[in-house]
Scaffold this active site. Structure first.
Site, PDB file in Angstrom:
ATOM      1  N   THR A  69       0.827  -1.202   0.000  1.00  0.00           N
ATOM      2  CA  THR A  69       0.000   0.000   0.000  1.00  0.00           C
ATOM      3  C   THR A  69       0.861   1.251   0.000  1.00  0.00           C
ATOM      4  O   THR A  69       0.631   2.189  -0.770  1.00  0.00           O
ATOM      5  CB  THR A  69      -0.914   0.011   1.245  1.00  0.00           C
ATOM      6  OG1 THR A  69      -1.643  -1.207   1.300  1.00  0.00           O
ATOM      7  CG2 THR A  69      -1.879   1.180   1.190  1.00  0.00           C
TER       8      THR A  69
ATOM      9  N   TYR B  27     -12.733  -5.339  -2.410  1.00  0.00           N
ATOM     10  CA  TYR B  27     -13.851  -5.052  -3.309  1.00  0.00           C
ATOM     11  C   TYR B  27     -14.795  -6.226  -3.537  1.00  0.00           C
ATOM     12  O   TYR B  27     -16.003  -6.082  -3.425  1.00  0.00           O
ATOM     13  CB  TYR B  27     -13.362  -4.512  -4.678  1.00  0.00           C
ATOM     14  CG  TYR B  27     -14.503  -4.038  -5.551  1.00  0.00           C
ATOM     15  CD1 TYR B  27     -15.141  -2.834  -5.272  1.00  0.00           C
ATOM     16  CD2 TYR B  27     -14.958  -4.796  -6.610  1.00  0.00           C
ATOM     17  CE1 TYR B  27     -16.214  -2.406  -6.047  1.00  0.00           C
ATOM     18  CE2 TYR B  27     -16.031  -4.376  -7.392  1.00  0.00           C
ATOM     19  CZ  TYR B  27     -16.653  -3.176  -7.106  1.00  0.00           C
ATOM     20  OH  TYR B  27     -17.714  -2.758  -7.862  1.00  0.00           O
TER      21      TYR B  27
ATOM     22  N   TYR C 222      -1.769 -10.495   4.935  1.00  0.00           N
ATOM     23  CA  TYR C 222      -1.919  -9.084   5.287  1.00  0.00           C
ATOM     24  C   TYR C 222      -3.402  -8.798   5.476  1.00  0.00           C
ATOM     25  O   TYR C 222      -4.164  -8.756   4.511  1.00  0.00           O
ATOM     26  CB  TYR C 222      -1.325  -8.215   4.173  1.00  0.00           C
ATOM     27  CG  TYR C 222      -1.398  -6.721   4.370  1.00  0.00           C
ATOM     28  CD1 TYR C 222      -1.680  -6.142   5.609  1.00  0.00           C
ATOM     29  CD2 TYR C 222      -1.162  -5.865   3.296  1.00  0.00           C
ATOM     30  CE1 TYR C 222      -1.723  -4.779   5.778  1.00  0.00           C
ATOM     31  CE2 TYR C 222      -1.210  -4.483   3.443  1.00  0.00           C
ATOM     32  CZ  TYR C 222      -1.486  -3.950   4.676  1.00  0.00           C
ATOM     33  OH  TYR C 222      -1.544  -2.587   4.837  1.00  0.00           O
TER      34      TYR C 222
ATOM     35  N   ARG D  30      -9.077  -1.151   4.520  1.00  0.00           N
ATOM     36  CA  ARG D  30      -8.947  -0.963   3.072  1.00  0.00           C
ATOM     37  C   ARG D  30      -9.672  -2.040   2.275  1.00  0.00           C
ATOM     38  O   ARG D  30     -10.147  -1.789   1.175  1.00  0.00           O
ATOM     39  CB  ARG D  30      -7.464  -0.926   2.666  1.00  0.00           C
ATOM     40  CG  ARG D  30      -6.739   0.337   3.105  1.00  0.00           C
ATOM     41  CD  ARG D  30      -5.293   0.330   2.626  1.00  0.00           C
ATOM     42  NE  ARG D  30      -4.578   1.525   3.044  1.00  0.00           N
ATOM     43  CZ  ARG D  30      -4.496   2.658   2.335  1.00  0.00           C
ATOM     44  NH1 ARG D  30      -5.109   2.732   1.159  1.00  0.00           N
ATOM     45  NH2 ARG D  30      -3.817   3.688   2.773  1.00  0.00           N
TER      46      ARG D  30
ATOM     47  N   LYS E  74       0.763  -9.792   8.695  1.00  0.00           N
ATOM     48  CA  LYS E  74       0.770  -8.369   9.016  1.00  0.00           C
ATOM     49  C   LYS E  74      -0.637  -8.021   9.466  1.00  0.00           C
ATOM     50  O   LYS E  74      -1.593  -8.095   8.685  1.00  0.00           O
ATOM     51  CB  LYS E  74       1.176  -7.533   7.807  1.00  0.00           C
ATOM     52  CG  LYS E  74       1.156  -6.030   8.067  1.00  0.00           C
ATOM     53  CD  LYS E  74       1.511  -5.242   6.809  1.00  0.00           C
ATOM     54  CE  LYS E  74       1.414  -3.741   7.061  1.00  0.00           C
ATOM     55  NZ  LYS E  74       1.701  -2.955   5.834  1.00  0.00           N
TER      56      LYS E  74
ATOM     57  N   ILE F  36       5.503  -3.730  10.809  1.00  0.00           N
ATOM     58  CA  ILE F  36       5.780  -3.323   9.430  1.00  0.00           C
ATOM     59  C   ILE F  36       5.353  -1.872   9.361  1.00  0.00           C
ATOM     60  O   ILE F  36       4.170  -1.549   9.421  1.00  0.00           O
ATOM     61  CB  ILE F  36       5.049  -4.212   8.419  1.00  0.00           C
ATOM     62  CG1 ILE F  36       5.573  -5.646   8.556  1.00  0.00           C
ATOM     63  CG2 ILE F  36       5.267  -3.694   6.996  1.00  0.00           C
ATOM     64  CD1 ILE F  36       4.904  -6.653   7.654  1.00  0.00           C
TER      65      ILE F  36
END
Length: 295
Positions: free
Chosen positions: A45, A108, A134, A139, A162, A204
Site C-alpha cells: 500500500t 472489493y 496481510y 482498506r 501483518k 511493518i
C-alpha cells in the site's frame, strides 16, 4: 518466520514525470538499511501498488533485491483481489529472487472466510517462498478472522501475518492459536507496543522511513524488559506516527522524506499532494533537527 522486528513498508520514489526513480530508490534503500530497517516490504500500500503496472512492480522488486543483496530480507507485495493474477505475480517475484511475498486480503469482491482461505491456500501452494498474510479491513472492507488465519498457518509456507485489524483480542487469539514460529507484525505504527505486549514480533512500519532507529530502540527496550522506557518512547513518537497518517498514505511520509532531504518525489493520482495547511502541520513534527538525526 522471523524477518526482523522493524520492517519498512517502502514508498516507491517517482521522478518529476511520475515515473519510478531508480536512483532515488537506491538512495532510499541505503537510508533505510542504515536507519533501523531489518527488512523491506516493496510494492505494498505504501508503495502505491494500485497505481503500479505489473511490469513496474517486477522492475521495482528486482531493483530493490539487487540493491539490497543479502543484507536484509525483501518481501514483495504480490497480493490482489484476483487469485490467478496474484499467482502469476508471485511466481515472477520468486524467479527474481525475493525473500518472501506479502498477500493482502482481497478487496472489493468481499469473499467469505472460506473464500479467503482458498484464495491464500491456492497462492501459497503455487510458490516455495515464505508467505506473509496481510489483514487490513480498513482498506479491504472485510476482516480475515483469527480462525481463518490460524487455519492458514497450518500450511507450511504461510509463516507470518501483518495485522492491521486494530483488535487486540483478535491479535492475541491469532498468536495463541498459531505455531510458535509463526510471526505476527503490527500493521499500524501506533499499535506496535500494544501488539508486542500480547506477544507480537514487531512492526511493518511507515514511520520507520523517518524514525527507524527510534522504532528499533522502542522495540529493544520492550524486549529487554524495559517497559517504562519503551512506553515513554512510544508516547514521544506518537505525534510523528499520527502526522504521517493525517492525509491518505503515503502522501505524508513522502512529504516528510522530501523535507528531511531524502528525495522521493510525489504521489500518483488519485492521491494528491499535501495542501499548505497539511504541510505546515507536518513540518511542526518533522523539524529540521530530524534531518541530522536520521541522515
Amino acid at each position: 518466520m522471523y524477518f526482523g522486528q522493524v520492517l519498512t513498508a517502502m514508498v516507491t520514489p517517482f521522478n518529476a514525470n511520475g515515473e519510478v526513480d531508480y536512483e532515488a530508490t537506491a538512495a532510499l534503500v541505503q537510508h533505510l538499511i542504515a536507519n533501523g530497517s531489518d527488512g523491506l516490504v516493496v510494492g505494498g500500500t505504501t508503495g502505491e501498488s494500485p497505481t503500479l503496472t505489473t511490469e513496474e512492480k517486477l522492475q521495482v522488486f528486482k531493483f530493490v533485491k539487487d540493491t539490497v543483496g543479502e543484507q536484509i530480507p525483501v518481501i514483495a507485495g504480490t497480493g490482489s483481489n484476483n487469485t490467478h493474477a496474484s499467482i502469476q505475480l508471485t511466481q515472477q517475484a520468486e524467479e527474481i529472487g525475493v525473500d518472501g511475498v506479502m498477500l493482502v486480503t482481497p478487496y472489493y469482491n468481499k469473499p467469505s472466510q472460506e473464500g479467503l482461505f482458498q484464495h491464500f491456500k491456492t497462492i501459497a501452494q503455487s510458490t516455495s517462498l515464505p508467505v506473509m498474510l496481510y489483514n487490513i479491513p480498513g482498506r479491504s472492507v472485510i476482516n480475515m478472522s483469527p480462525e481463518t488465519i490460524i487455519a492458514l498457518s497450518k500450511i507450511d509456507n504461510i509463516v507470518s501475518v501483518k495485522d492491521a485489524g486494530g483488535n487486540l483480542d483478535d491479535t492475541a487469539a491469532i498468536i495463541q492459536g498459531t505455531p510458535v514460529d509463526f510471526t505476527l507484525y503490527s500493521g499500524d505504527d501506533s499499535m506496535t507496543l500494544p501488539v508486542l505486549s500480547v506477544g507480537g514480533t514487531g512492526v511493518i512500519s511507515v514511520a520507520s522511513h523517518i524514525i527507524g532507529n527510534e522504532m528499533q530502540a522502542m522495540v529493544q527496550h520492550f524486549k529487554h524488559g524495559e517497559v517504562q522506557q519503551a512506553a515513554a518512547m512510544h508516547r514521544k513518537l506518537l505525534p510523528i506516527m499520527k502526522a504521517l497518517f493525517e492525509a491518505p498514505s503515503p502522501t505524508p511520509v513522502k512529504a516528510a522524506l522530501n523535507i528531511t532531504g531524502i528525495p522521493v518525489g510525489g504521489v500518483r493520482l488519485p492521491l494528491v499532494p499535501l495542501n499548505e495547511t497539511e504541510m505546515n502541520t507536518l513540518r511542526q513534527v518533522i523539524p529540521v533537527r530530524q534531518t541530522r538525526a536520521i541522515s
